[in-house]
Enzyme design. Structure first.
Site, PDB file in Angstrom:
ATOM      1  N   ASN A  12       0.924  -1.231   0.165  1.00  0.00           N
ATOM      2  CA  ASN A  12       0.189  -0.004   0.266  1.00  0.00           C
ATOM      3  C   ASN A  12       0.824   1.077  -0.082  1.00  0.00           C
ATOM      4  O   ASN A  12       1.481   1.641   1.068  1.00  0.00           O
ATOM      5  CB  ASN A  12      -0.744  -0.191   1.213  1.00  0.00           C
ATOM      6  CG  ASN A  12      -1.807   1.354   1.382  1.00  0.00           C
ATOM      7  OD1 ASN A  12      -1.732   1.968   0.428  1.00  0.00           O
ATOM      8  ND2 ASN A  12      -2.350   1.388   2.646  1.00  0.00           N
ATOM      9  N   LYS A  14      -0.031   4.185  -0.470  1.00  0.00           N
ATOM     10  CA  LYS A  14      -0.552   5.368   0.259  1.00  0.00           C
ATOM     11  C   LYS A  14      -0.479   6.805  -0.614  1.00  0.00           C
ATOM     12  O   LYS A  14      -0.295   6.520  -1.909  1.00  0.00           O
ATOM     13  CB  LYS A  14      -0.045   5.661   1.721  1.00  0.00           C
ATOM     14  CG  LYS A  14      -0.362   4.369   2.651  1.00  0.00           C
ATOM     15  CD  LYS A  14      -0.022   4.565   4.020  1.00  0.00           C
ATOM     16  CE  LYS A  14       0.050   3.234   4.822  1.00  0.00           C
ATOM     17  NZ  LYS A  14      -0.075   3.488   6.219  1.00  0.00           N
ATOM     18  N   HIS A  99      -9.486   1.493   5.031  1.00  0.00           N
ATOM     19  CA  HIS A  99      -8.191   1.600   5.755  1.00  0.00           C
ATOM     20  C   HIS A  99      -8.255   2.523   6.857  1.00  0.00           C
ATOM     21  O   HIS A  99      -9.086   3.449   6.637  1.00  0.00           O
ATOM     22  CB  HIS A  99      -7.050   2.211   4.880  1.00  0.00           C
ATOM     23  CG  HIS A  99      -5.846   2.133   5.310  1.00  0.00           C
ATOM     24  ND1 HIS A  99      -5.217   3.187   6.393  1.00  0.00           N
ATOM     25  CD2 HIS A  99      -4.659   1.223   5.245  1.00  0.00           C
ATOM     26  CE1 HIS A  99      -3.943   2.790   6.761  1.00  0.00           C
ATOM     27  NE2 HIS A  99      -3.506   1.688   6.023  1.00  0.00           N
ATOM     28  N   GLU A 101      -6.881   4.836   7.687  1.00  0.00           N
ATOM     29  CA  GLU A 101      -6.538   6.319   7.520  1.00  0.00           C
ATOM     30  C   GLU A 101      -7.906   7.032   6.529  1.00  0.00           C
ATOM     31  O   GLU A 101      -7.982   8.240   6.774  1.00  0.00           O
ATOM     32  CB  GLU A 101      -5.293   6.405   6.594  1.00  0.00           C
ATOM     33  CG  GLU A 101      -4.002   6.320   7.352  1.00  0.00           C
ATOM     34  CD  GLU A 101      -2.868   5.663   6.697  1.00  0.00           C
ATOM     35  OE1 GLU A 101      -2.803   5.695   5.559  1.00  0.00           O
ATOM     36  OE2 GLU A 101      -1.812   5.169   7.574  1.00  0.00           O
ATOM     37  N   GLU A 169      -5.578  -4.747  10.510  1.00  0.00           N
ATOM     38  CA  GLU A 169      -4.510  -3.845  10.782  1.00  0.00           C
ATOM     39  C   GLU A 169      -4.699  -2.831  12.132  1.00  0.00           C
ATOM     40  O   GLU A 169      -5.527  -1.937  12.103  1.00  0.00           O
ATOM     41  CB  GLU A 169      -4.250  -2.596   9.836  1.00  0.00           C
ATOM     42  CG  GLU A 169      -4.161  -3.480   8.368  1.00  0.00           C
ATOM     43  CD  GLU A 169      -3.439  -2.390   7.360  1.00  0.00           C
ATOM     44  OE1 GLU A 169      -2.582  -2.651   6.817  1.00  0.00           O
ATOM     45  OE2 GLU A 169      -3.792  -1.149   7.101  1.00  0.00           O
ATOM     46  N   GLY A 175       2.625   2.262  10.701  1.00  0.00           N
ATOM     47  CA  GLY A 175       3.787   3.519  10.579  1.00  0.00           C
ATOM     48  C   GLY A 175       4.376   3.762  11.779  1.00  0.00           C
ATOM     49  O   GLY A 175       5.090   4.593  12.106  1.00  0.00           O
ATOM     50  N   SER A 214       3.463  -1.929  10.310  1.00  0.00           N
ATOM     51  CA  SER A 214       4.741  -2.086  10.543  1.00  0.00           C
ATOM     52  C   SER A 214       5.405  -3.324  10.165  1.00  0.00           C
ATOM     53  O   SER A 214       6.428  -3.879  10.820  1.00  0.00           O
ATOM     54  CB  SER A 214       4.968  -1.802  12.025  1.00  0.00           C
ATOM     55  OG  SER A 214       4.869  -0.415  12.210  1.00  0.00           O
TER      56      SER A 214
END
Ligand code: PGA
Length: 252
Positions: A12, A14, A99, A101, A169, A175, A214
């Site tokens: 991904n 992003k 996701h 985000e 996730e 991250g 991660s």
């Protein structure tokens, strides 16, 4: 435990990647030429601006491309949005949905994600539906119930024979360099498998469940061996072909 499914390694990107980043995809394609049927499925989700060029690079190879989101409608007056048929037209076979985000930055709800997944099916895209708890929810002992609710609200129970993937996730692992303990990953993936088998009889055991958050070349080997972990969804470490290829190599 369902680890017999073909592993899937998804990257991904992003909101990262310019035309010059296409070289990373070329490197991955070159390295994967000639890989046998036992090799993992590989999906790269670059920004939509690179999909068509990436699709040219991936032509005649087994690497698949994906979008990172799609609108719940196929076409219409939605300035700035992209639809599932557009992603498919540009060369995508998959689309990441829900996701964290997107959930945080764009207020996406489980219901919206479910609707998007149905639109993705109609465009012949396989949705990768993301679920995961926040740090506060895990500390409050709510991780399983939060993910259970997300699954119930966002995963269509009538996919028929269409391909669908679920990605666990944990928000606090994305991250950050933090990852859950192996025991916590196993507990969650076994739980997700049980929920999928309950809500999708006959199909639940065929759905790949990815771990994301991660994932790096240094930790993927341990993660890959865990119960009901059928692959990984990789963010930062998918941006450089060298790292992504090291992750892929663990599944060979
Ligand atoms: P990360 O991101 O690997 O950079 O933690 C994973 C993701 O958000 O899909």
């Amino acid at each position: 435990m369902t680890n017999a499914l073909r592993p899937l390694v998804a990257g991904n990107w992003k909101m990262n990647g310019l035309c010059e980043s296409l070289g990373e995809i070329q490197t991955i394609v070159t390295a994967c030429v000639g890989a046998g049927a036992e090799a993992p499925e590989i999906v790269i989700c670059p920004p939509a601006t690179l999909l068509m060029a990436a699709s040219d690079i991936c032509q005649d190879c087994r690497i698949r491309l994906g979008g990172q989101d799609c609108h719940s409608e196929a076409f219409g007056a939605h300035t700035g949005d992209l639809s599932a048929p557009m992603l498919a037209d540009a060369g995508a076979s998959y689309v990441i949905l829900g996701h964290s985000e997107r959930r945080a930055d764009h207020g996406e709800t489980d219901h919206m994600i479910m609707t998007k997944a149905r639109t993705a099916f109609r465009a012949n895209l396989a949705p990768i539906i993301c679920v995961g708890e926040t740090k506060a929810q895990r500390e409050a002992g709510e991780a399983l119930s939060v993910v259970g609710e997300q699954l119930k609200g966002s995963v269509p129970v009538d996919p028929g024979a269409r391909v669908m993937v679920v990605a666990y996730e944990p928000v606090w692992a994305i991250g950050t360099g933090l990852i859950p303990t192996a025991a916590d990953i196993v507990e969650m993936h076994d739980f997700i498998r049980a929920e999928l088998c309950r809500s999708l009889p006959g199909r639940g055991e065929t759905i790949q469940i990815l771990y994301g958050g991660s994932v790096k070349p240094e930790n993927v080997s341990e993660i890959s061996k865990l119960s009901n972990v059928n692959g990984v969804l990789v963010g930062g470490a998918s941006l450089k072909a060298e790292d992504f290829l090291k992750i892929i190599a663990v599944y060979r």
